[in-house]
Design an enzyme around this catalytic site. Sequence first.
Site, mmCIF file in Angstrom:
data_model
loop_
_atom_site.group_PDB
_atom_site.id
_atom_site.type_symbol
_atom_site.label_atom_id
_atom_site.label_comp_id
_atom_site.label_asym_id
_atom_site.label_seq_id
_atom_site.Cartn_x
_atom_site.Cartn_y
_atom_site.Cartn_z
ATOM 1 N N TYR A 124 8.585 20.079 -19.656
ATOM 2 C CA TYR A 124 7.413 19.469 -19.022
ATOM 3 C C TYR A 124 6.207 20.398 -19.117
ATOM 4 C CZ TYR A 124 4.266 18.391 -15.126
ATOM 5 O OH TYR A 124 3.167 18.156 -14.349
ATOM 6 N N SER B 250 -1.229 21.255 -15.107
ATOM 7 C CA SER B 250 -0.350 21.740 -14.044
ATOM 8 C C SER B 250 -0.525 23.238 -13.893
ATOM 9 C CB SER B 250 1.109 21.434 -14.371
ATOM 10 O OG SER B 250 1.974 22.079 -13.446
#
Length: 258
Positions: free
Chosen positions: A163, A150
């Site tokens: 996360y 990400s």
Amino acid sequence: MSTTARLAGKTALVTGGSRGIGRAISRRLAQDGALVAVHYGHDASAAERTVKEIEADGGRAVAVHAELGVHGDADTLWSAFDRALADRGADGGLDILVNNAGITVPRRIADVTEADYDRVFAINTKAPFFIVQRGLDRLRDGGRIVNISSVATRVAFPAIVSYTMTKAALDYLTLALAQELGPRGITVNAVAPGYTETEINPTLAVPEIRRRYSEASVFSRLGQPVDIADVVSFVASDDARWVTGQWIDASGGAHLGV
């Protein structure tokens, strides 16, 4: 998109391959000629739909079920993979592994529970680690491992701290595996999406959030799953044989000015 043959004769496994970015990756690798094992955890209908879409386009795919984030998940996944390929008359070898499956925890540090933390790490970090470990004897020399990371690991984003920590761990795993597996001609890279439009991202239904996320990119739009799939297709191919241990930004230039 026209079908190519650059992955002809290859077998790929895409975890979380039935929806969102994973679905686009599964479809693109199949369009490139690979036999794709479309993994799913809970939504069998989504996996079957993705397989049928691939087959309708002239590709080859099988659905593979295994719940991730539970004890023995990697062994369950590989057993299901072996059965699915045997049913197709294919051997159990693998050329391309895409670690895409993941969940998010949209909470700041004060609101993350221990259960939240354990679950997001179990699915996003522990599962890929042991999937690779248990899969090394199936992965052919000259193979490819692609970890979906990400862009959040490169900017401060407190709203999804747990996360993002899982993805940062995956980034390090990418480096370590690239070093270890290089002698076998196996490349290992991380592809990092930014704000991407998928059906599993409910925040994009809020106009203000949608506008803000779109404006984060230099192209002033949200990413589409196919934008990510095309990058994965490149690093999964022989064209990327000299690229390994890399973190590839596939965010449309999100936060370049930050």
